[in-house]
Design a protein around this motif. Structure first.
Motif, PDB file in Angstrom:
ATOM      1  N   HIS A 187      18.321  16.050  14.601  1.00 54.66           N
ATOM      2  CA  HIS A 187      17.942  15.530  15.921  1.00 54.66           C
ATOM      3  C   HIS A 187      17.511  16.702  16.793  1.00 54.66           C
ATOM      4  O   HIS A 187      18.194  17.720  16.864  1.00 54.66           O
ATOM      5  CB  HIS A 187      19.152  14.826  16.544  1.00 54.66           C
ATOM      6  CG  HIS A 187      18.970  14.549  18.004  1.00 54.66           C
ATOM      7  ND1 HIS A 187      18.130  13.571  18.462  1.00 54.66           N
ATOM      8  CD2 HIS A 187      19.497  15.139  19.108  1.00 54.66           C
ATOM      9  CE1 HIS A 187      18.159  13.559  19.788  1.00 54.66           C
ATOM     10  NE2 HIS A 187      18.987  14.513  20.202  1.00 54.66           N
ATOM     11  N   THR A 188      16.366  16.597  17.427  1.00 54.37           N
ATOM     12  CA  THR A 188      15.911  17.695  18.290  1.00 54.37           C
ATOM     13  C   THR A 188      16.561  17.551  19.658  1.00 54.37           C
ATOM     14  O   THR A 188      16.402  16.499  20.307  1.00 54.37           O
ATOM     15  CB  THR A 188      14.383  17.650  18.448  1.00 54.37           C
ATOM     16  OG1 THR A 188      13.810  17.601  17.145  1.00 54.37           O
ATOM     17  CG2 THR A 188      13.882  18.875  19.181  1.00 54.37           C
ATOM     18  N   PRO A 189      17.324  18.561  20.094  1.00 51.90           N
ATOM     19  CA  PRO A 189      17.988  18.444  21.397  1.00 51.90           C
ATOM     20  C   PRO A 189      16.962  18.248  22.509  1.00 51.90           C
ATOM     21  O   PRO A 189      15.940  18.932  22.543  1.00 51.90           O
ATOM     22  CB  PRO A 189      18.731  19.772  21.549  1.00 51.90           C
ATOM     23  CG  PRO A 189      18.129  20.696  20.554  1.00 51.90           C
ATOM     24  CD  PRO A 189      17.545  19.858  19.459  1.00 51.90           C
ATOM     25  N   PRO A 215      20.703  24.835  20.641  1.00 53.01           N
ATOM     26  CA  PRO A 215      19.332  24.625  20.162  1.00 53.01           C
ATOM     27  C   PRO A 215      19.302  24.501  18.644  1.00 53.01           C
ATOM     28  O   PRO A 215      20.169  25.041  17.960  1.00 53.01           O
ATOM     29  CB  PRO A 215      18.616  25.906  20.600  1.00 53.01           C
ATOM     30  CG  PRO A 215      19.685  26.927  20.745  1.00 53.01           C
ATOM     31  CD  PRO A 215      20.954  26.196  21.101  1.00 53.01           C
ATOM     32  N   VAL A 216      18.350  23.757  18.142  1.00 53.65           N
ATOM     33  CA  VAL A 216      18.117  23.733  16.696  1.00 53.65           C
ATOM     34  C   VAL A 216      17.032  24.758  16.438  1.00 53.65           C
ATOM     35  O   VAL A 216      15.950  24.663  17.006  1.00 53.65           O
ATOM     36  CB  VAL A 216      17.636  22.342  16.244  1.00 53.65           C
ATOM     37  CG1 VAL A 216      17.298  22.364  14.759  1.00 53.65           C
ATOM     38  CG2 VAL A 216      18.687  21.304  16.538  1.00 53.65           C
ATOM     39  N   HIS A 217      17.349  25.731  15.630  1.00 55.69           N
ATOM     40  CA  HIS A 217      16.370  26.796  15.454  1.00 55.69           C
ATOM     41  C   HIS A 217      15.388  26.469  14.350  1.00 55.69           C
ATOM     42  O   HIS A 217      15.752  26.356  13.194  1.00 55.69           O
ATOM     43  CB  HIS A 217      17.084  28.118  15.168  1.00 55.69           C
ATOM     44  CG  HIS A 217      16.123  29.261  15.235  1.00 55.69           C
ATOM     45  ND1 HIS A 217      15.402  29.530  16.371  1.00 55.69           N
ATOM     46  CD2 HIS A 217      15.757  30.164  14.320  1.00 55.69           C
ATOM     47  CE1 HIS A 217      14.628  30.572  16.147  1.00 55.69           C
ATOM     48  NE2 HIS A 217      14.822  30.980  14.905  1.00 55.69           N
ATOM     49  N   GLU A 218      14.156  26.254  14.720  1.00 54.90           N
ATOM     50  CA  GLU A 218      13.107  25.982  13.740  1.00 54.90           C
ATOM     51  C   GLU A 218      11.963  26.922  14.030  1.00 54.90           C
ATOM     52  O   GLU A 218      11.031  26.585  14.748  1.00 54.90           O
ATOM     53  CB  GLU A 218      12.664  24.526  13.827  1.00 54.90           C
ATOM     54  CG  GLU A 218      13.797  23.574  13.497  1.00 54.90           C
ATOM     55  CD  GLU A 218      13.305  22.173  13.211  1.00 54.90           C
ATOM     56  OE1 GLU A 218      12.194  22.038  12.681  1.00 54.90           O
ATOM     57  OE2 GLU A 218      14.030  21.239  13.505  1.00 54.90           O
ATOM     58  N   PRO A 219      12.030  28.137  13.481  1.00 49.87           N
ATOM     59  CA  PRO A 219      11.088  29.175  13.899  1.00 49.87           C
ATOM     60  C   PRO A 219       9.629  28.818  13.657  1.00 49.87           C
ATOM     61  O   PRO A 219       8.761  29.320  14.335  1.00 49.87           O
ATOM     62  CB  PRO A 219      11.493  30.396  13.061  1.00 49.87           C
ATOM     63  CG  PRO A 219      12.394  29.883  11.997  1.00 49.87           C
ATOM     64  CD  PRO A 219      12.975  28.607  12.475  1.00 49.87           C
ATOM     65  N   ARG A 240      11.501  28.393  28.893  1.00 49.20           N
ATOM     66  CA  ARG A 240      12.555  28.860  27.974  1.00 49.20           C
ATOM     67  C   ARG A 240      13.007  27.728  27.050  1.00 49.20           C
ATOM     68  O   ARG A 240      13.219  27.930  25.854  1.00 49.20           O
ATOM     69  CB  ARG A 240      13.755  29.379  28.787  1.00 49.20           C
ATOM     70  CG  ARG A 240      13.568  30.780  29.346  1.00 49.20           C
ATOM     71  CD  ARG A 240      13.780  31.873  28.284  1.00 49.20           C
ATOM     72  NE  ARG A 240      15.098  31.827  27.672  1.00 49.20           N
ATOM     73  CZ  ARG A 240      16.180  32.409  28.169  1.00 49.20           C
ATOM     74  NH1 ARG A 240      16.089  33.099  29.286  1.00 49.20           N
ATOM     75  NH2 ARG A 240      17.340  32.327  27.557  1.00 49.20           N
ATOM     76  N   LEU A 241      13.167  26.549  27.621  1.00 52.96           N
ATOM     77  CA  LEU A 241      13.630  25.416  26.803  1.00 52.96           C
ATOM     78  C   LEU A 241      12.654  25.136  25.662  1.00 52.96           C
ATOM     79  O   LEU A 241      13.052  25.000  24.510  1.00 52.96           O
ATOM     80  CB  LEU A 241      13.771  24.159  27.685  1.00 52.96           C
ATOM     81  CG  LEU A 241      14.998  24.109  28.593  1.00 52.96           C
ATOM     82  CD1 LEU A 241      14.865  22.964  29.596  1.00 52.96           C
ATOM     83  CD2 LEU A 241      16.273  23.920  27.771  1.00 52.96           C
ATOM     84  N   ARG A 242      11.358  25.082  26.007  1.00 50.68           N
ATOM     85  CA  ARG A 242      10.374  24.801  24.964  1.00 50.68           C
ATOM     86  C   ARG A 242      10.311  25.945  23.953  1.00 50.68           C
ATOM     87  O   ARG A 242      10.172  25.711  22.756  1.00 50.68           O
ATOM     88  CB  ARG A 242       8.989  24.559  25.579  1.00 50.68           C
ATOM     89  CG  ARG A 242       8.875  23.273  26.355  1.00 50.68           C
ATOM     90  CD  ARG A 242       8.994  22.027  25.464  1.00 50.68           C
ATOM     91  NE  ARG A 242       7.835  21.852  24.612  1.00 50.68           N
ATOM     92  CZ  ARG A 242       7.885  21.743  23.290  1.00 50.68           C
ATOM     93  NH1 ARG A 242       9.050  21.795  22.673  1.00 50.68           N
ATOM     94  NH2 ARG A 242       6.796  21.584  22.599  1.00 50.68           N
ATOM     95  N   ALA A 243      10.453  27.178  24.451  1.00 50.91           N
ATOM     96  CA  ALA A 243      10.405  28.326  23.543  1.00 50.91           C
ATOM     97  C   ALA A 243      11.551  28.261  22.540  1.00 50.91           C
ATOM     98  O   ALA A 243      11.431  28.734  21.416  1.00 50.91           O
ATOM     99  CB  ALA A 243      10.485  29.622  24.343  1.00 50.91           C
ATOM    100  N   GLU A 244      12.682  27.680  22.957  1.00 52.77           N
ATOM    101  CA  GLU A 244      13.832  27.605  22.059  1.00 52.77           C
ATOM    102  C   GLU A 244      13.851  26.305  21.261  1.00 52.77           C
ATOM    103  O   GLU A 244      14.847  25.989  20.609  1.00 52.77           O
ATOM    104  CB  GLU A 244      15.123  27.752  22.882  1.00 52.77           C
ATOM    105  CG  GLU A 244      15.245  29.141  23.477  1.00 52.77           C
ATOM    106  CD  GLU A 244      16.567  29.347  24.203  1.00 52.77           C
ATOM    107  OE1 GLU A 244      17.492  28.526  24.020  1.00 52.77           O
ATOM    108  OE2 GLU A 244      16.660  30.339  24.941  1.00 52.77           O
ATOM    109  N   GLY A 245      12.811  25.509  21.381  1.00 53.78           N
ATOM    110  CA  GLY A 245      12.701  24.321  20.525  1.00 53.78           C
ATOM    111  C   GLY A 245      13.260  23.048  21.116  1.00 53.78           C
ATOM    112  O   GLY A 245      13.311  22.018  20.432  1.00 53.78           O
TER     113      GLY A 245
END
Ligand code: SF4
Length: 442
Positions: free
Chosen positions: A6-8, A119-123, A30-35
């Protein structure tokens, strides 16, 4: 099969002035940058951030209502912004908020969000456009050049809420401006608490941009912004002698011939009680000098009516100033005490009816002046920026119209004009606030 995580998702409400808008954009970026995803409604969000305003009592009430609504609709709320810096106001009214921060607290807000919603990290998909995330339309953007204020206007608590002046490095400001221009922005609105003071705190330190030294000072900033080939509009400028240097840049078309100068009053006695910056300057002489260099300049200002101690004679002096100054755009507020402001202790408080009546009289008095200033533009050719198109034509703005606070240019035959682009028009008519125009094809 891999189950997709689930994407936060964060809901975001931004209240208050353009400076708050810039803070919101920094958090959103920042929020968008962190996914994180950003939700447009409460139901689709895992938590909600409310960026509040605490400037006047109405803004406090609006912010508290908004927090209440977010709590009812979503339940998980983080509060940031000016109201967060006002003691326990938020927690006393809404004890269930998850966290409260003051303004300019991107890092702190992010830490609270991480704690509640990691955050869910999806680089490979966490991409953010280089110009960041903006909440204004695509074709204009606010550019904040400093935070805080070194003045002590007696009706204002912003210096308590936001601290002393801190100018952003000029290299950073210019880099951001270039990124915005490359992303298609056609108009930059320069904001701060005191734009004319840019660089005072760092003694006009020399910074670097594009490998060249450049001073942290408004003139140099405007010179560099003037090279971008887009509209640059200055807000919150005080009438210091140094502002005179900017007028040739306006006359040459480098930056817009527009100044938003909050005079607030004209009676020297009231200006002194207000402790306004540049209160001892001869503002009428200054305005005359500005117009001599740049006859096309649009001057916008705001005034406060019914300040404690304002007599009939002081108010008359204010009206005479308006008559002489022939300002293009005027806003007025009836004085409203702000909790914690020094002006609350002044003698001679006036009843609300008097404060409101003087505001009404001032605006009525200014109406003819504003109309005449607009009438003088009828028949002229102008470059306008199209904001919107609807069934009545295009809604555009001229160099004299800042978004949201000034008037519009209605291009009545502009149904198929491109939104966010400059077009040439001829002014055909006006009313008190707005101009009417027809498009020019050549
Ligand atoms: S200049 Fe005066 S009104 Fe403006 S932020 Fe500073 S103290 Fe407040």
């Amino acid at each position: 099969m891999t189950l997709r995580k689930h994407t936060p998702t964060v809901g975001f409400v931004s209240l208050g002035c353009p400076k708050n808008t810039v803070d919101s954009e920094m958090i959103l970026t920042r929020l968008r940058a962190e996914g994180y995803l950003i939700s447009n409604d409460y139901a689709g969000a895992d938590l909600v951030v409310v960026n509040t305003c605490g400037f006047i009592d109405d803004a406090v009430a609006e912010s508290l209502d908004c927090i209440g609504e977010a709590l009812n609709e979503n339940g998980k709320v983080i509060v940031t912004g000016c109201l967060g810096a006002k003691g326990n106001v938020v927690r006393d009214t809404h004890p269930s908020v998850l966290a409260v921060t003051g303004p300019q607290a991107t890092q702190e807000v992010m830490e609270h969000i991480h704690a509640q919603l990691p955050p869910v990290h999806e680089p490979f998909i966490d991409l953010v456009p280089p110009q960041g995330i903006r909440i204004t339309p695509q074709h204009y953007a606010y550019l904040k050049i400093s935070e805080g204020c070194n003045h002590h206007c007696s009706f204002c608590i912003i210096p308590d809420l936001r601290g002393r002046l801190v100018s952003r490095p000029i290299g950073d400001v210019l880099q951001e401006a270039e990124a915005l221009a490359s992303a298609g922005v056609k108009e930059l609105l320069i904001v701060s608490q005191d734009t004319s003071a840019y660089g005072v705190d760092v003694k006009y330190r020399t910074g670097f941009h594009g490998g060249r030294p450049v001073k942290t000072r408004l003139f140099e900033l405007c010179q560099a912004l003037g090279e971008l080939g887009i509209w640059v509009r200055l807000h919150y400028v005080y009438p210091y002698p140094s502002v005179d240097q900017l007028l040739p840049l306006m006359a040459e078309g480098k930056i817009l011939p527009y100044l938003d100068v909050p005079f607030q009053h004209a009676s020297p006695k009231i200006l002194k009680l207000m402790q306004r910056p540049a209160s001892s300057e001869n503002n009428l002489a200054r305005i005359k000098a500005w117009r001599a260099v740049c006859p096309d300049i649009t001057i916008r200002s705001t005034f406060i009516t019914g300040f404690p101690g304002e007599t009939e004679a002081d108010f008359e002096e204010l009206l005479s100033f308006l008559e002489e100054a022939q300002l293009d755009r005027v806003g007025a507020f009836a004085y409203s005490p702000v909790e914690g402001a020094a002006a609350n202790e002044l003698p001679g408080a006036l009843p609300l009816e008097v404060r409101e009546e003087r505001r009404r009289l001032l605006l009525e008095f200014q109406e003819d002046i504003s109309t005449q200033r607009l009438e003088a533009r009828i028949g002229r050719r102008m470059r306008v920026l199209v904001d919107e198109v609807d069934e009545d034509g295009a809604l555009a703005r001229s160099p004299g119209d800042a978004p949201e606070i000034d008037g519009l240019v209605y291009v009545t035959d502009g149904h198929d004009l491109p939104v966010g682009e400059f077009v040439e028009v001829e002014i055909t008519d006006c009313d008190v606030h707005d101009l009417y125009a027809r498009r020019l094809t050549d």
